[in-house]
Enzyme design. Structure first.
Site, PDB file in Angstrom:
ATOM      1  N   GLU A   1       0.771  -1.236   0.000  1.00 38.30           N
ATOM      2  CA  GLU A   1       0.000   0.000   0.000  1.00 38.30           C
ATOM      3  C   GLU A   1       0.808   1.296   0.000  1.00 38.30           C
ATOM      4  OE1 GLU A   1      -2.858  -0.328   3.143  1.00 38.30           O
ATOM      5  OE2 GLU A   1      -4.016  -1.813   2.060  1.00 38.30           O
TER       6      GLU A   1
ATOM      7  N   GLU B   1      -6.061  -8.339   0.039  1.00 37.35           N
ATOM      8  CA  GLU B   1      -6.785  -8.094   1.284  1.00 37.35           C
ATOM      9  C   GLU B   1      -8.255  -7.835   0.979  1.00 37.35           C
ATOM     10  OE1 GLU B   1      -5.207  -4.966   3.698  1.00 37.35           O
ATOM     11  OE2 GLU B   1      -3.130  -5.646   3.508  1.00 37.35           O
TER      12      GLU B   1
END
Length: 569
Positions: free
Chosen positions: A324, A428
């Site tokens: 991320e 995720e």
């Protein structure tokens, strides 16, 4: 996985921000027998006609007895209180000492992870009948990844394990950086060792296998590899050694691992799961940001070298380059170049056609941005994290709309990306449809759901709170609906709500298998079942076998349309 972040495009993915196990017990067992000096029949024998020997030498005998007794006690104490770090064990010495109050089970102490480390692959190791044995190649794109994240283990997150942080929150601890800085290196090492040894154990991997899963994603921070700057208080080495232990457990149960760098020097996103919350100090346009980018490539290269040992190619066939990076707040030209440089450095270690798949994250720019990026690369995959709850529009959808959304939108997104970029996976996702999990958005930040969410920057600027995502004007009359306390209480979940949770979870699994597959976040949490795969199974909204799912898009009357069909509408 929580965010103090600006609004991202509709449907863009965001990550939350930010004990089974080896028993922490003494290795020492005391089973000493009483010596009984002078005891028994001979001790009662008396010599007649002369003064008894004991009477004549009473003082000498008593003095000797005292000395012998004290010596025996001293030896016994020395054995009993022998510190774990005094053991003749080189791996212990490499880690440093623990405080005297720690009774550490040496069996739980992981082996050192070095360039000569290997992983033994048991003959026929296979997690389930739907997955090839570990010594055979996994056919990515033909066989779906069905996995979980082992988060909150080697990189701490307050929302996953609040108990790790709560003793120190009053002292402004909000992330791993502030925690280790407050505790100091030795106390922090001891504190983290206890956590590592209990949060994930061999039983964790056994249960993952038993649930029909075939992959785990293990996040790790750059600090695991050492070579820290003076202002980086993290504990080096220890988490790296636990990573090796995790790889060994995974191999035993036939599970494949995606090792993934979760935190970069300077923080790649400013969120607590990067190790340090606050400002971004990675590729931020400054000389130090540029240096941190280069340091990250050095850490990645070293980590890849560690994953070249015997057996590693079977147990660790995927490698996450960086979790991320907040590219939507960065100069994308810098991050694009960094990805290319990182990929080249990793393939320089492995050689062409060798080593694990390299996985890049979409940086919250959306999958279309990556179409045509680095074409014809050697086993390169794209990772997106799909959550509804960090998007102010998607969190407001009705439950029926939320359950349908993966079938209607995310499935075609995966299909399009698979065609126009290449192999695409979801690293995720979760069952959560609100952001009420404790500390999910960070400590002291609040929640979008009940209208208490406000970043520190917005608070300092005097900005008003956003309207509660639960839409109290519509749903406020439903008791508990707008209360995060009630939303978190499993006892309040109605049969209808549990069915919705089941539908939403399984439609996501269907959608994400339109690409390479999925990793659920997380395998477990301390306080919130909607983020825990294990709790979802235990409470009935996640199937006990990931390969035999009764729900999904077809079960709610939705057909997984193809990307081409979507283009014609």
């Amino acid at each position: 996985m929580s965010q103090e972040m600006t609004e991202v495009p509709l449907g863009a993915a965001t990550h939350h921000m930010d004990q089974g196990g080896f028993p922490i017990k003494s290795m020492i067992s005391t089973n000493a027998a009483a010596a009984g000096i002078g005891a028994g029949a001979e001790g009662n024998h008396h010599h007649h006609g002369t003064r008894p020997f004991f009477s004549r030498h009473r003082k000498t005998i008593l003095a000797g007895s005292v000395i012998l007794t004290l010596s025996a006690v001293a030896v016994l104490i020395a054995i009993l209180v022998k510190k774990p770090w005094e053991s003749n064990n080189s791996s212990l010495h490499n880690h440093g000492g623990f405080t005297s109050g720690d009774n550490v089970d040496l069996k739980s102490f992981p082996p050192r992870f070095t360039l000569s480390s290997s992983v033994s692959i048991p003959h026929g190791a296979q997690c389930n009948a739907h997955t090839p044995p570990l010594d055979q190649e996994f056919q990515y794109g033909q066989q779906p990844i069905r996995g979980v994240n082992v988060g909150g283990w080697l990189v701490l997150e307050p929302f996953i394990t609040p108990s790790v942080f709560e003793p120190y929150i009053a002292q402004n601890v909000t992330d791993e950086y502030t925690l280790t800085k407050l505790l100091g290196k030795e106390k922090a090492r001891s504190y983290l060792h206890r956590h590592y040894a209990t949060w994930v154990t061999e039983d964790t991997f056994k249960r993952i296998k038993d649930l029909g899963l075939n992959h785990v994603r293990i996040p790790i921070g750059f600090w695991a590899l050492g070579a820290l700057d003076p202002d980086e208080p993290y504990v080096p080495d220890l988490s790296l050694d636990y990573l090796l232990l995790g790889l060994q457990w995974a191999a035993k149960y036939g599970i494949r691992v995606m090792v993934e760098l979760h935190g970069a020097p300077g923080s790649q996103n400013g969120w607590n799961h990067s190790g340090r919350s606050g400002k971004i100090g990675w590729l931020d346009g400054t000389p130090n940001g540029e240096r941190n980018g280069k340091r990250t490539i050095e850490y990645l290269t070293q980590l890849m070298k560690l994953l070249q040992g015997p057996g590693m190619e079977h147990v660790s066939p995927m490698f996450g380059i960086l979790n991320e990076p907040a590219m939507f707040m960065m100069d994308v030209r810098l991050t694009d170049k960094w990805y290319k440089d990182s990929f080249a450095a990793l393939r320089n270690v492995t050689g062409a056609g060798k080593g694990p798949w390299a996985v890049i994250h979409d940086g919250f720019l959306g999958l279309p941005k990556w179409e045509g990026f680095m074409p014809n690369s050697d086993r390169l995959a794209l990772d997106v994290h799909d959550y509804l709850i960090f998007d102010n529009n998607l969190i407001r959808l009705s439950r029926q709309e939320q359950a349908r959304f993966p079938c209607d939108v995310w499935a075609s997104d995966m299909q399009r990306s698979s065609q126009k970029f290449g192999p695409t996976l979801v690293g995720e996702f979760s069952t959560a449809t609100n952001d009420c999990a404790k500390y999910l958005n960070g400590i002291g930040v609040g929640y979008r759901w009940d209208g208490t969410y406000q970043t520190e920057q917005d608070r300092d600027a005097g900005k008003p709170f956003d309207e509660a995502a639960c839409q109290p004007k519509i749903n406020g009359h439903i008791e508990g609906y707008c209360s995060c306390l009630e939303q978190n209480r499993i006892g309040a979940y109605t049969p209808e709500y549990r069915q919705f949770l089941s539908d939403f979870t399984q439609t996501q699994m269907d959608a994400f298998e339109q690409g390479l597959g999925w990793f659920y976040w997380n395998f477990k949490t301390e306080t919130n079942a909607l983020w825990s795969y294990f709790d979802g199974v235990d409470h009935g909204w996640i199937p006990k076998d990931a390969n035999s799912r009764p729900g999904g898009c077809a079960a709610i009357g939705r057909v997984l349309g193809s990307y081409e069909e979507g283009q014609n509408n």
